[in-house]
Write a protein that holds these residues in place. Structure first.
Motif, PDB file in Angstrom:
ATOM      1  N   GLN A   1     -24.017 -11.339  -8.060  1.00 55.50           N
ATOM      2  CA  GLN A   1     -23.181 -10.582  -6.911  1.00 55.50           C
ATOM      3  C   GLN A   1     -21.842 -11.150  -6.824  1.00 55.50           C
ATOM      4  OE1 GLN A   1     -24.296  -8.678  -4.577  1.00 55.50           O
ATOM      5  NE2 GLN A   1     -26.304  -8.412  -5.630  1.00 55.50           N
ATOM      6  N   VAL A   2     -20.932 -10.121  -6.700  1.00 54.80           N
ATOM      7  CA  VAL A   2     -19.313 -10.259  -6.543  1.00 54.80           C
ATOM      8  C   VAL A   2     -18.701  -9.847  -5.244  1.00 54.80           C
ATOM      9  CG1 VAL A   2     -17.218  -9.524  -7.567  1.00 54.80           C
ATOM     10  CG2 VAL A   2     -19.271  -9.920  -9.086  1.00 54.80           C
ATOM     11  N   GLN A   3     -18.036 -10.617  -4.619  1.00 53.07           N
ATOM     12  CA  GLN A   3     -17.449 -10.289  -3.356  1.00 53.07           C
ATOM     13  C   GLN A   3     -15.920 -10.014  -3.705  1.00 53.07           C
ATOM     14  OE1 GLN A   3     -19.390 -13.446  -3.494  1.00 53.07           O
ATOM     15  NE2 GLN A   3     -21.060 -11.856  -3.092  1.00 53.07           N
ATOM     16  N   LEU A   4     -15.440  -9.107  -2.920  1.00 47.60           N
ATOM     17  CA  LEU A   4     -14.182  -8.784  -3.173  1.00 47.60           C
ATOM     18  C   LEU A   4     -13.491  -8.541  -1.700  1.00 47.60           C
ATOM     19  CD1 LEU A   4     -14.355  -6.023  -5.836  1.00 47.60           C
ATOM     20  CD2 LEU A   4     -13.677  -8.420  -6.106  1.00 47.60           C
ATOM     21  N   VAL A   5     -12.301  -9.138  -1.431  1.00 44.22           N
ATOM     22  CA  VAL A   5     -11.485  -9.059  -0.132  1.00 44.22           C
ATOM     23  C   VAL A   5     -10.200  -8.580  -0.222  1.00 44.22           C
ATOM     24  CG1 VAL A   5     -11.118 -10.015   1.977  1.00 44.22           C
ATOM     25  CG2 VAL A   5     -13.370 -10.829   0.923  1.00 44.22           C
ATOM     26  N   GLU A   6      -9.897  -7.609   0.079  1.00 46.14           N
ATOM     27  CA  GLU A   6      -8.531  -7.240  -0.117  1.00 46.14           C
ATOM     28  C   GLU A   6      -7.566  -7.539   1.251  1.00 46.14           C
ATOM     29  OE1 GLU A   6     -10.779  -3.483  -1.550  1.00 46.14           O
ATOM     30  OE2 GLU A   6     -10.906  -4.662   0.084  1.00 46.14           O
ATOM     31  N   SER A   7      -6.277  -7.602   0.961  1.00 43.44           N
ATOM     32  CA  SER A   7      -5.402  -7.843   2.098  1.00 43.44           C
ATOM     33  C   SER A   7      -4.028  -7.630   1.675  1.00 43.44           C
ATOM     34  CB  SER A   7      -5.225  -9.360   2.357  1.00 43.44           C
ATOM     35  OG  SER A   7      -4.848 -10.089   1.119  1.00 43.44           O
ATOM     36  N   GLY A   8      -3.105  -7.497   2.477  1.00 42.02           N
ATOM     37  CA  GLY A   8      -1.704  -7.342   2.036  1.00 42.02           C
ATOM     38  C   GLY A   8      -1.411  -5.606   2.436  1.00 42.02           C
ATOM     39  N   GLY A   9      -2.230  -4.919   3.115  1.00 44.97           N
ATOM     40  CA  GLY A   9      -1.791  -3.540   3.497  1.00 44.97           C
ATOM     41  C   GLY A   9      -0.861  -3.662   4.952  1.00 44.97           C
ATOM     42  N   GLY A  10      -0.346  -2.371   5.278  1.00 44.13           N
ATOM     43  CA  GLY A  10       0.437  -2.630   6.385  1.00 44.13           C
ATOM     44  C   GLY A  10       1.315  -1.236   6.444  1.00 44.13           C
ATOM     45  N   LEU A  11       2.197  -1.334   7.167  1.00 46.11           N
ATOM     46  CA  LEU A  11       3.191  -0.207   7.467  1.00 46.11           C
ATOM     47  C   LEU A  11       4.593  -0.503   6.829  1.00 46.11           C
ATOM     48  CD1 LEU A  11       4.080   2.494   8.968  1.00 46.11           C
ATOM     49  CD2 LEU A  11       5.024   1.118  10.822  1.00 46.11           C
ATOM     50  N   VAL A  12       5.010   0.415   6.102  1.00 47.52           N
ATOM     51  CA  VAL A  12       6.093   0.083   5.279  1.00 47.52           C
ATOM     52  C   VAL A  12       6.964   1.495   5.161  1.00 47.52           C
ATOM     53  CG1 VAL A  12       5.054   0.909   3.036  1.00 47.52           C
ATOM     54  CG2 VAL A  12       7.273  -0.671   3.212  1.00 47.52           C
ATOM     55  N   GLN A  13       8.240   1.486   5.310  1.00 40.40           N
ATOM     56  CA  GLN A  13       9.127   2.735   5.187  1.00 40.40           C
ATOM     57  C   GLN A  13       9.126   3.038   3.867  1.00 40.40           C
ATOM     58  OE1 GLN A  13      12.999   1.582   6.762  1.00 40.40           O
ATOM     59  NE2 GLN A  13      12.213   1.867   8.640  1.00 40.40           N
ATOM     60  N   PRO A  14       9.403   4.554   3.706  1.00 40.86           N
ATOM     61  CA  PRO A  14       9.646   5.205   2.425  1.00 40.86           C
ATOM     62  C   PRO A  14      10.720   4.395   1.424  1.00 40.86           C
ATOM     63  CG  PRO A  14       9.356   6.765   4.027  1.00 40.86           C
ATOM     64  CD  PRO A  14       9.862   5.624   4.889  1.00 40.86           C
ATOM     65  N   GLY A  15      10.319   4.147   0.507  1.00 41.41           N
ATOM     66  CA  GLY A  15      11.308   3.441  -0.588  1.00 41.41           C
ATOM     67  C   GLY A  15      10.958   1.828  -0.619  1.00 41.41           C
ATOM     68  N   GLY A  16      10.140   1.371   0.310  1.00 44.18           N
ATOM     69  CA  GLY A  16       9.878  -0.033   0.443  1.00 44.18           C
ATOM     70  C   GLY A  16       8.723  -0.613  -0.426  1.00 44.18           C
ATOM     71  N   SER A  17       8.300  -1.802  -0.353  1.00 47.20           N
ATOM     72  CA  SER A  17       7.305  -2.341  -1.107  1.00 47.20           C
ATOM     73  C   SER A  17       6.234  -2.830  -0.595  1.00 47.20           C
ATOM     74  CB  SER A  17       7.978  -3.559  -2.129  1.00 47.20           C
ATOM     75  OG  SER A  17       9.020  -2.889  -2.995  1.00 47.20           O
ATOM     76  N   LEU A  18       5.183  -3.108  -1.077  1.00 45.08           N
ATOM     77  CA  LEU A  18       4.070  -3.922  -0.616  1.00 45.08           C
ATOM     78  C   LEU A  18       3.405  -4.825  -1.717  1.00 45.08           C
ATOM     79  CD1 LEU A  18       2.283  -1.828   2.201  1.00 45.08           C
ATOM     80  CD2 LEU A  18       3.358  -4.152   2.364  1.00 45.08           C
ATOM     81  N   ARG A  19       2.866  -5.598  -1.790  1.00 46.70           N
ATOM     82  CA  ARG A  19       1.845  -6.334  -2.523  1.00 46.70           C
ATOM     83  C   ARG A  19       0.618  -6.305  -1.869  1.00 46.70           C
ATOM     84  NH1 ARG A  19       1.651 -11.931  -5.943  1.00 46.70           N
ATOM     85  NH2 ARG A  19       1.165 -12.877  -3.958  1.00 46.70           N
ATOM     86  N   LEU A  20      -0.568  -5.840  -2.527  1.00 48.02           N
ATOM     87  CA  LEU A  20      -1.800  -5.933  -2.160  1.00 48.02           C
ATOM     88  C   LEU A  20      -2.574  -7.080  -3.212  1.00 48.02           C
ATOM     89  CD1 LEU A  20      -3.046  -2.424  -1.837  1.00 48.02           C
ATOM     90  CD2 LEU A  20      -1.803  -3.629  -0.471  1.00 48.02           C
ATOM     91  N   SER A  21      -3.592  -7.880  -2.367  1.00 48.69           N
ATOM     92  CA  SER A  21      -4.197  -8.788  -3.142  1.00 48.69           C
ATOM     93  C   SER A  21      -5.740  -8.406  -2.803  1.00 48.69           C
ATOM     94  CB  SER A  21      -3.787 -10.208  -2.363  1.00 48.69           C
ATOM     95  OG  SER A  21      -2.552 -10.538  -2.410  1.00 48.69           O
ATOM     96  N   CYS A  22      -6.486  -8.976  -3.873  1.00 51.58           N
ATOM     97  CA  CYS A  22      -7.895  -8.876  -3.697  1.00 51.58           C
ATOM     98  C   CYS A  22      -8.597 -10.094  -4.321  1.00 51.58           C
ATOM     99  CB  CYS A  22      -8.271  -7.744  -4.826  1.00 51.58           C
ATOM    100  SG  CYS A  22     -10.212  -7.509  -4.947  1.00 51.58           S
ATOM    101  N   ALA A  23      -8.959 -10.787  -3.344  1.00 45.48           N
ATOM    102  CA  ALA A  23      -9.730 -12.078  -3.737  1.00 45.48           C
ATOM    103  C   ALA A  23     -11.063 -11.871  -4.072  1.00 45.48           C
ATOM    104  CB  ALA A  23      -9.351 -13.149  -2.553  1.00 45.48           C
ATOM    105  N   ALA A  24     -11.547 -12.307  -5.338  1.00 50.41           N
ATOM    106  CA  ALA A  24     -12.798 -12.342  -6.027  1.00 50.41           C
ATOM    107  C   ALA A  24     -13.665 -13.492  -6.026  1.00 50.41           C
ATOM    108  CB  ALA A  24     -12.756 -11.682  -7.186  1.00 50.41           C
TER     109      ALA A  24
END
Length: 119
Positions: A1-24
């Motif tokens: 079995q593998v568990q994956l948990v994402e994080s890092g989403g949110g609200l950002v303005q056009p042209g902005g940046s985000l970094r998503l993470s996925c802990a396995a």
């Protein structure tokens, strides 16, 4: 079995940046392919980026040059750096990991993280 948990989403303005993470966690030693997918409102889930362990990364045309997928094996974490975000990038982003078995490919999905791009 593998568990994956994402994080890092949110609200950002056009042209902005985000970094998503996925802990396995779990039987990650068996994973041979990692990827990010997304599903926008009223749309089907689509591939964003994917790579086999130790191989090169494939990006969807719509994100090529703006998104970068990477993995830190010491932290068992997959990342998606998203730059110059556009309103059409808004979606729920899912992490995917898979490995081959004698009966076919075994995929695992995270629960998803919401990305909203709006001014």
């Amino acid at each position: 079995q593998v568990q994956l948990v994402e994080s890092g989403g949110g609200l950002v303005q056009p042209g902005g940046s985000l970094r998503l993470s996925c802990a396995a966690s779990g039987s990650i030693f068996s994973i041979d392919t990692w990827g990010w997918y997304r599903q926008g409102p009223g749309k089907e889930r689509e591939l964003v980026a994917t790579a086999r362990t130790g191989g090169s990364t494939y990006y969807a045309d719509s994100v090529q040059g703006r998104f970068t997928m990477s993995r830190d094996s010491t932290k068992n974490t997959l990342y998606l750096q998203m730059n110059n975000l556009k309103p059409e990038d808004a979606a729920v982003y899912y992490c995917k990991a898979q490995y081959p078995t004698n009966w076919g490919i075994k995929p695992y999905w995270g629960q998803g993280t919401q990305v909203t791009v709006s001014s």
